[in-house]
Motif scaffolding. Structure first.
Motif, PDB file in Angstrom:
ATOM      1  N   MET A 190      29.206 -37.885  -1.745  1.00 54.71           N
ATOM      2  CA  MET A 190      27.822 -37.692  -2.207  1.00 54.71           C
ATOM      3  C   MET A 190      27.424 -38.777  -3.190  1.00 54.71           C
ATOM      4  O   MET A 190      26.385 -39.414  -3.054  1.00 54.71           O
ATOM      5  N   ALA A 233      21.361 -33.861  -3.013  1.00 54.14           N
ATOM      6  CA  ALA A 233      22.268 -33.613  -4.146  1.00 54.14           C
ATOM      7  C   ALA A 233      21.535 -33.101  -5.385  1.00 54.14           C
ATOM      8  O   ALA A 233      21.716 -33.609  -6.488  1.00 54.14           O
ATOM      9  N   CYS A 253      21.950 -30.545  -7.312  1.00 54.09           N
ATOM     10  CA  CYS A 253      22.717 -30.012  -8.441  1.00 54.09           C
ATOM     11  C   CYS A 253      23.640 -31.053  -9.068  1.00 54.09           C
ATOM     12  O   CYS A 253      24.362 -30.744 -10.016  1.00 54.09           O
ATOM     13  N   GLY A 254      23.611 -32.249  -8.558  1.00 60.29           N
ATOM     14  CA  GLY A 254      24.399 -33.322  -9.161  1.00 60.29           C
ATOM     15  C   GLY A 254      25.878 -33.255  -8.880  1.00 60.29           C
ATOM     16  O   GLY A 254      26.675 -33.902  -9.559  1.00 60.29           O
ATOM     17  N   GLY A 255      26.277 -32.459  -7.923  1.00 56.83           N
ATOM     18  CA  GLY A 255      27.685 -32.462  -7.525  1.00 56.83           C
ATOM     19  C   GLY A 255      28.477 -31.258  -7.978  1.00 56.83           C
ATOM     20  O   GLY A 255      29.704 -31.305  -8.027  1.00 56.83           O
ATOM     21  N   ALA A 277      28.483 -28.211  -6.517  1.00 52.89           N
ATOM     22  CA  ALA A 277      28.653 -27.232  -5.428  1.00 52.89           C
ATOM     23  C   ALA A 277      27.741 -26.029  -5.618  1.00 52.89           C
ATOM     24  O   ALA A 277      28.137 -24.884  -5.384  1.00 52.89           O
ATOM     25  N   MET A 278      26.513 -26.284  -6.048  1.00 52.85           N
ATOM     26  CA  MET A 278      25.583 -25.184  -6.316  1.00 52.85           C
ATOM     27  C   MET A 278      24.238 -25.331  -5.609  1.00 52.85           C
ATOM     28  O   MET A 278      23.296 -24.610  -5.927  1.00 52.85           O
ATOM     29  N   CYS A 279      24.124 -26.272  -4.657  1.00 52.59           N
ATOM     30  CA  CYS A 279      22.795 -26.437  -4.047  1.00 52.59           C
ATOM     31  C   CYS A 279      22.834 -26.606  -2.523  1.00 52.59           C
ATOM     32  O   CYS A 279      21.863 -26.313  -1.858  1.00 52.59           O
ATOM     33  N   ALA A 280      23.901 -27.120  -1.994  1.00 57.06           N
ATOM     34  CA  ALA A 280      24.064 -27.338  -0.542  1.00 57.06           C
ATOM     35  C   ALA A 280      23.116 -28.406   0.019  1.00 57.06           C
ATOM     36  O   ALA A 280      22.922 -28.460   1.226  1.00 57.06           O
ATOM     37  N   CYS A 282      23.696 -31.532  -0.138  1.00 51.11           N
ATOM     38  CA  CYS A 282      24.522 -32.715   0.151  1.00 51.11           C
ATOM     39  C   CYS A 282      25.358 -32.449   1.413  1.00 51.11           C
ATOM     40  O   CYS A 282      26.385 -33.080   1.620  1.00 51.11           O
ATOM     41  N   LEU A 303      30.382 -29.958   1.979  1.00 44.15           N
ATOM     42  CA  LEU A 303      29.508 -30.468   0.923  1.00 44.15           C
ATOM     43  C   LEU A 303      30.057 -31.836   0.530  1.00 44.15           C
ATOM     44  O   LEU A 303      31.217 -31.945   0.107  1.00 44.15           O
ATOM     45  N   CYS A 337      29.606 -33.593  -1.952  1.00 44.02           N
ATOM     46  CA  CYS A 337      30.010 -33.740  -3.358  1.00 44.02           C
ATOM     47  C   CYS A 337      31.443 -33.273  -3.584  1.00 44.02           C
ATOM     48  O   CYS A 337      32.030 -33.557  -4.629  1.00 44.02           O
TER      49      CYS A 337
HETATM   50 FE1  FES Z   1      24.792 -29.807  -4.909  1.00 40.17          FE
HETATM   51 FE2  FES Z   1      26.734 -30.956  -3.527  1.00 40.17          FE
HETATM   52  S1  FES Z   1      25.297 -31.899  -4.797  1.00 40.17           S
HETATM   53  S2  FES Z   1      26.249 -28.872  -3.635  1.00 40.17           S
END
Ligand code: FES
Length: 102
Positions: free
Chosen positions: A25, A38, A40-42, A44-47, A49, A83, A85
């Motif tokens: 990511m 991306a 949520c910036g990495g 694993a809270m947004c999906a 990526c 994901l 990220c």
């Molecule tokens: Fe948000 Fe990967 S950047 S889940």
């Protein structure tokens, strides 16, 4: 040298050199690869990526948090969904970016 190939939904590709330690990511975002949001910036809270990728040596297994978030992808989840990220830059990795992230 670590190279990642990003396959776009239109069939074109971007081949990007990744910095050691960067995720798939982060490499995409730093290099303006379209289709990786991306939000949520990495963490694993947004999906947003989401990518499709074949499992190759050097990639971690899907963790519980990633597995849960993969149920929230905008594009259909596949058996090869990840994901980006949560994926380290592994040389020779090819990922396919879905048509939509939102
Ligand atoms: Fe948000 Fe990967 S950047 S889940």
């Amino acid at each position: 040298m670590t190279t990642i190939v990003y396959e776009h939904a239109d069939g074109s590709e971007s081949t990007i050199l990744a910095k050691p330690g960067d995720s798939v990511m982060r490499t995409a975002v730093l290099n303006n690869v379209p289709g990786i949001v991306a939000e949520c910036g990495g963490n694993a809270m947004c999906a947003t990526c989401h990518v499709y990728v074949a499992q190759i040596p050097g990639l971690p297994e899907v963790a519980d948090a990633e597995d849960e978030m993969l149920d929230c992808t905008a594009a259909e989840r596949g058996a090869d969904s990840r994901l980006s990220c949560q994926l380290p830059a592994v040389d020779g990795l090819r990922v396919r970016i879905p048509e939509t992230q939102i």
